[in-house]
Motif scaffolding. Structure first.
Motif, PDB file in Angstrom:
ATOM      1  N   ARG A 240       0.831  -1.214   0.000  1.00 51.99           N
ATOM      2  CA  ARG A 240       0.000   0.000   0.000  1.00 51.99           C
ATOM      3  C   ARG A 240       0.861   1.259   0.000  1.00 51.99           C
ATOM      4  O   ARG A 240       0.514   2.256  -0.623  1.00 51.99           O
ATOM      5  CB  ARG A 240      -0.903   0.031   1.227  1.00 51.99           C
ATOM      6  CG  ARG A 240      -2.179  -0.708   1.063  1.00 51.99           C
ATOM      7  CD  ARG A 240      -3.155  -0.351   2.189  1.00 51.99           C
ATOM      8  NE  ARG A 240      -4.279  -1.243   2.089  1.00 51.99           N
ATOM      9  CZ  ARG A 240      -4.519  -2.251   2.908  1.00 51.99           C
ATOM     10  NH1 ARG A 240      -3.720  -2.484   3.924  1.00 51.99           N
ATOM     11  NH2 ARG A 240      -5.556  -3.031   2.733  1.00 51.99           N
TER      12      ARG A 240
ATOM     13  N   THR B  28      -0.192   4.754  -5.621  1.00 54.57           N
ATOM     14  CA  THR B  28      -1.294   4.327  -6.484  1.00 54.57           C
ATOM     15  C   THR B  28      -0.865   3.273  -7.495  1.00 54.57           C
ATOM     16  O   THR B  28      -1.589   2.317  -7.753  1.00 54.57           O
ATOM     17  CB  THR B  28      -1.876   5.546  -7.240  1.00 54.57           C
ATOM     18  OG1 THR B  28      -2.200   6.545  -6.287  1.00 54.57           O
ATOM     19  CG2 THR B  28      -3.108   5.179  -8.019  1.00 54.57           C
ATOM     20  N   VAL B  29       0.305   3.470  -8.092  1.00 54.87           N
ATOM     21  CA  VAL B  29       0.835   2.528  -9.080  1.00 54.87           C
ATOM     22  C   VAL B  29       2.299   2.252  -8.771  1.00 54.87           C
ATOM     23  O   VAL B  29       2.953   3.013  -8.062  1.00 54.87           O
ATOM     24  CB  VAL B  29       0.697   3.055 -10.534  1.00 54.87           C
ATOM     25  CG1 VAL B  29      -0.753   3.200 -10.939  1.00 54.87           C
ATOM     26  CG2 VAL B  29       1.453   4.355 -10.724  1.00 54.87           C
TER      27      VAL B  29
ATOM     28  N   ILE C 199      -0.714  -1.306 -17.111  1.00 54.08           N
ATOM     29  CA  ILE C 199      -1.024  -0.046 -17.788  1.00 54.08           C
ATOM     30  C   ILE C 199       0.242   0.384 -18.504  1.00 54.08           C
ATOM     31  O   ILE C 199       1.299   0.507 -17.885  1.00 54.08           O
ATOM     32  CB  ILE C 199      -1.420   1.037 -16.758  1.00 54.08           C
ATOM     33  CG1 ILE C 199      -2.582   0.553 -15.899  1.00 54.08           C
ATOM     34  CG2 ILE C 199      -1.730   2.359 -17.455  1.00 54.08           C
ATOM     35  CD1 ILE C 199      -2.752   1.336 -14.607  1.00 54.08           C
TER      36      ILE C 199
ATOM     37  N   ARG D 109       3.112   0.275 -15.868  1.00 52.64           N
ATOM     38  CA  ARG D 109       2.737   0.521 -14.478  1.00 52.64           C
ATOM     39  C   ARG D 109       1.629  -0.455 -14.102  1.00 52.64           C
ATOM     40  O   ARG D 109       0.856  -0.914 -14.943  1.00 52.64           O
ATOM     41  CB  ARG D 109       2.243   1.959 -14.273  1.00 52.64           C
ATOM     42  CG  ARG D 109       3.314   3.006 -14.501  1.00 52.64           C
ATOM     43  CD  ARG D 109       4.361   2.917 -13.396  1.00 52.64           C
ATOM     44  NE  ARG D 109       5.391   3.923 -13.536  1.00 52.64           N
ATOM     45  CZ  ARG D 109       6.598   3.687 -14.025  1.00 52.64           C
ATOM     46  NH1 ARG D 109       6.923   2.496 -14.440  1.00 52.64           N
ATOM     47  NH2 ARG D 109       7.489   4.650 -14.098  1.00 52.64           N
TER      48      ARG D 109
ATOM     49  N   SER E 135      -1.428  -1.107 -11.025  1.00 50.73           N
ATOM     50  CA  SER E 135      -2.194  -0.579  -9.905  1.00 50.73           C
ATOM     51  C   SER E 135      -1.864  -1.354  -8.635  1.00 50.73           C
ATOM     52  O   SER E 135      -1.903  -2.591  -8.616  1.00 50.73           O
ATOM     53  CB  SER E 135      -3.688  -0.696 -10.216  1.00 50.73           C
ATOM     54  OG  SER E 135      -4.450  -0.616  -9.046  1.00 50.73           O
TER      55      SER E 135
ATOM     56  N   THR F 161      -3.696  -1.354  -5.989  1.00 54.78           N
ATOM     57  CA  THR F 161      -4.963  -1.972  -5.582  1.00 54.78           C
ATOM     58  C   THR F 161      -5.146  -3.334  -6.253  1.00 54.78           C
ATOM     59  O   THR F 161      -5.586  -4.293  -5.618  1.00 54.78           O
ATOM     60  CB  THR F 161      -6.150  -1.044  -5.908  1.00 54.78           C
ATOM     61  OG1 THR F 161      -5.951   0.197  -5.245  1.00 54.78           O
ATOM     62  CG2 THR F 161      -7.469  -1.654  -5.482  1.00 54.78           C
ATOM     63  N   ALA F 162      -4.769  -3.429  -7.533  1.00 55.22           N
ATOM     64  CA  ALA F 162      -4.884  -4.701  -8.256  1.00 55.22           C
ATOM     65  C   ALA F 162      -3.940  -5.749  -7.666  1.00 55.22           C
ATOM     66  O   ALA F 162      -4.300  -6.922  -7.529  1.00 55.22           O
ATOM     67  CB  ALA F 162      -4.594  -4.503  -9.735  1.00 55.22           C
TER      68      ALA F 162
END
Length: 89
Positions: free
Chosen positions: A24, A28-29, A60, A67, A69, A71-72
């Motif tokens: 975390r 973000t990425v 991405i 990049r 995520s 979160t992913a």
């Protein structure tokens, strides 16, 4: 850009040292090299998988950079480890 956890011992793979909180903290990425470390992949394998679209997380592509995520990453890790709680939304 990213901070990496220190290995607990020489025989412990790096990916076993990444906690959800450390992931975390990446933001973000993150980049493919870090994704490789988290999933226990060599850097070259992680890049090859990103190019082939076979990483376990969506990639991405921004210009020539890849990049992923955070979160992913967390979603995949918590889905494959039922004792871990899902990420907070």
């Amino acid at each position: 850009m990213t901070s990496q956890p220190s290995p607990a011992s020489p025989s412990t793979p790096d990916h076993l040292n990444w906690t959800i909180d450390q992931i975390r903290a990446l933001g973000t990425v993150t980049d493919i090299a870090t994704v490789g470390q988290i999933f226990g992949l060599p850097r070259s394998t992680a890049y090859a998988m990103a190019q082939a679209d076979t990483l376990p997380v969506p990639v991405i592509k921004i210009g020539s950079r890849y990049r992923v995520s955070v979160t992913a990453i967390i979603a995949v890790l918590t889905a494959t480890h039922p004792n871990r709680r899902p990420p907070a939304t």
